[in-house]
Design an enzyme around this catalytic site. Structure first.
Site, PDB file in Angstrom:
ATOM      1  N   ARG A 147      -4.869 -10.243  19.737  1.00 26.95           N
ATOM      2  CA  ARG A 147      -5.187 -10.403  18.327  1.00 26.95           C
ATOM      3  C   ARG A 147      -4.202 -11.358  17.653  1.00 26.95           C
ATOM      4  NH1 ARG A 147      -5.345  -4.726  19.315  1.00 26.95           N
ATOM      5  NH2 ARG A 147      -7.417  -3.804  19.045  1.00 26.95           N
ATOM      6  N   LYS A 171      -2.562  -2.394  17.247  1.00 34.96           N
ATOM      7  CA  LYS A 171      -2.777  -1.555  16.073  1.00 34.96           C
ATOM      8  C   LYS A 171      -2.051  -0.221  16.245  1.00 34.96           C
ATOM      9  CE  LYS A 171      -7.224  -3.580  14.747  1.00 34.96           C
ATOM     10  NZ  LYS A 171      -8.657  -3.326  14.470  1.00 34.96           N
ATOM     11  N   HIS A 240     -10.082 -14.879  16.092  1.00 32.28           N
ATOM     12  CA  HIS A 240     -10.937 -13.830  16.634  1.00 32.28           C
ATOM     13  C   HIS A 240     -12.075 -14.406  17.476  1.00 32.28           C
ATOM     14  CE1 HIS A 240     -10.201  -9.615  16.009  1.00 32.28           C
ATOM     15  NE2 HIS A 240     -11.484  -9.349  16.100  1.00 32.28           N
ATOM     16  N   ARG A 243     -10.741 -14.628  20.835  1.00 32.91           N
ATOM     17  CA  ARG A 243     -10.716 -13.276  21.421  1.00 32.91           C
ATOM     18  C   ARG A 243     -12.112 -12.910  21.926  1.00 32.91           C
ATOM     19  NH1 ARG A 243      -7.919  -8.245  21.351  1.00 32.91           N
ATOM     20  NH2 ARG A 243      -9.067  -6.482  20.482  1.00 32.91           N
ATOM     21  N   HIS A 266      -8.835  -1.916  22.842  1.00 32.06           N
ATOM     22  CA  HIS A 266      -9.797  -1.143  22.054  1.00 32.06           C
ATOM     23  C   HIS A 266      -9.602   0.351  22.305  1.00 32.06           C
ATOM     24  CE1 HIS A 266     -12.914  -4.647  21.691  1.00 32.06           C
ATOM     25  NE2 HIS A 266     -11.987  -4.691  20.753  1.00 32.06           N
ATOM     26  N   TYR A 275     -19.896  -6.899  23.451  1.00 34.09           N
ATOM     27  CA  TYR A 275     -19.864  -8.115  24.261  1.00 34.09           C
ATOM     28  C   TYR A 275     -20.952  -8.107  25.319  1.00 34.09           C
ATOM     29  CZ  TYR A 275     -15.515  -8.742  21.839  1.00 34.09           C
ATOM     30  OH  TYR A 275     -14.585  -8.881  20.854  1.00 34.09           O
TER      31      TYR A 275
END
Length: 294
Positions: A147, A171, A240, A243, A266, A275
């Site tokens: 990210r 995150k 992004h 990514r 994730h 995806y």
């Protein structure tokens, strides 16, 4: 000054509540700060529609909803209408900017041939520090899928060139190790050599400005958009997108979805499944093209 004039107009001529005026002020100052951080030569008077779209994309990258972005864009439209009516600016750059669509579209990504041209095309890159840095930033995004905040947070100590892995902080401050290949190892090593000869660093950061400070998110986002624009006409040209490109390429080349989930960091497999939908859309386009030719 222009913002204060507008807020006084809302207070005293339109009779807006104190809370509404406060919210307008917060949104407009956020835009003003974004503009100033993007380029020291830009201002509210000189910002154009592309700058506004960049601002919207930056909010999307930070996880803002389409609804909240629409609200902020509405404040910006009101501000520029007022500024034009009072002769404070010559034109209204917000007038032609459309609201983001509410809902979750499929991720946009670059085609592999576009990435080949961008990273290795003849005449694409020079030997200057800025060129070497930009190419390395693009390569790290594409070849690791990390990210934007993870890239700007990288320090030299997080890069294990011998072990071919990055330690990234994602995150909720969760750390993970992300592998990379020998090609990226050479790219990063070359960048570090050029950086250390060109810049006096004032930080432990991997990616730095010409003044030696850590690159911030807006500076990286600006570089990515500028360079993706050289090879692609995608509406979104953000970190992004790279990514998404990484994840799509992994799945197209046979990687299991759970492996891609771990590489992307994730929490939920459902987030990664988007995806697989993207690759299915590719298959449909190939199928329809074949039928059209027939």
């Amino acid at each position: 000054m222009m913002i204060e004039q507008f807020l006084d107009y809302l207070r005293y001529e339109r009779g807006f509540s104190a809370l509404t005026v406060q919210n307008y002020g917060k949104d407009l100052r956020a835009f003003e700060s974004y503009v100033e951080n993007l380029d020291s030569h830009l201002s509210l008077e000189s910002a154009d529609s592309d700058v506004i779209r960049d601002w919207m994309e930056s909010m999307m990258d930070r996880g803002n909803t389409a609804t909240s972005i629409c609200r902020r864009l509405s404040a910006l439209r009101s501000f520029y209408r007022f500024a034009v009516s009072r002769g404070l600016v010559k034109s209204d750059p917000a007038r032609v900017v459309k609201n983001p669509k509410v809902g979750r579209p499929l991720p946009q990504f670059l085609r592999e041939e576009e990435l080949d041209v961008l990273l290795d095309g003849e005449g694409m890159w020079g030997d200057s520090f800025k060129d070497v840095r930009a190419r390395t930033v693009l390569a790290v995004f594409y070849e690791t899928g990390i990210r934007l905040a993870e890239l700007t947070g990288l320090d030299d100590v997080d890069v294990d060139l011998a072990g071919l892995q990055l330690r990234v902080t994602g995150k909720r401050n969760k750390q993970r190790l992300v592998p990379f290949g020998p090609g990226l190892e050479k790219t990063i090593r070359h960048y570090i050599n050029v950086r250390d000869k060109s810049v006096a660093r004032a930080t432990a950061a991997l990616f730095v400005t010409t003044k030696g400070a850590r690159m911030n998110a807006d500076q990286v986002r600006y570089e990515v958009k500028k360079n993706i624009s050289r090879v692609s006409t995608l509406h979104k040209r953000t970190p992004h997108v790279l990514r998404h490109t990484f994840a799509t390429a992994m799945i197209n080349h046979g990687a299991g979805i759970e492996s891609v989930q771990k590489l992307l960091g994730h929490q939920s497999l459902e987030t990664t499944k988007v995806y697989t939908h993207t690759t299915f859309e590719q298959l449909k386009r190939v199928y329809n093209k074949a039928l059209d030719r027939a």
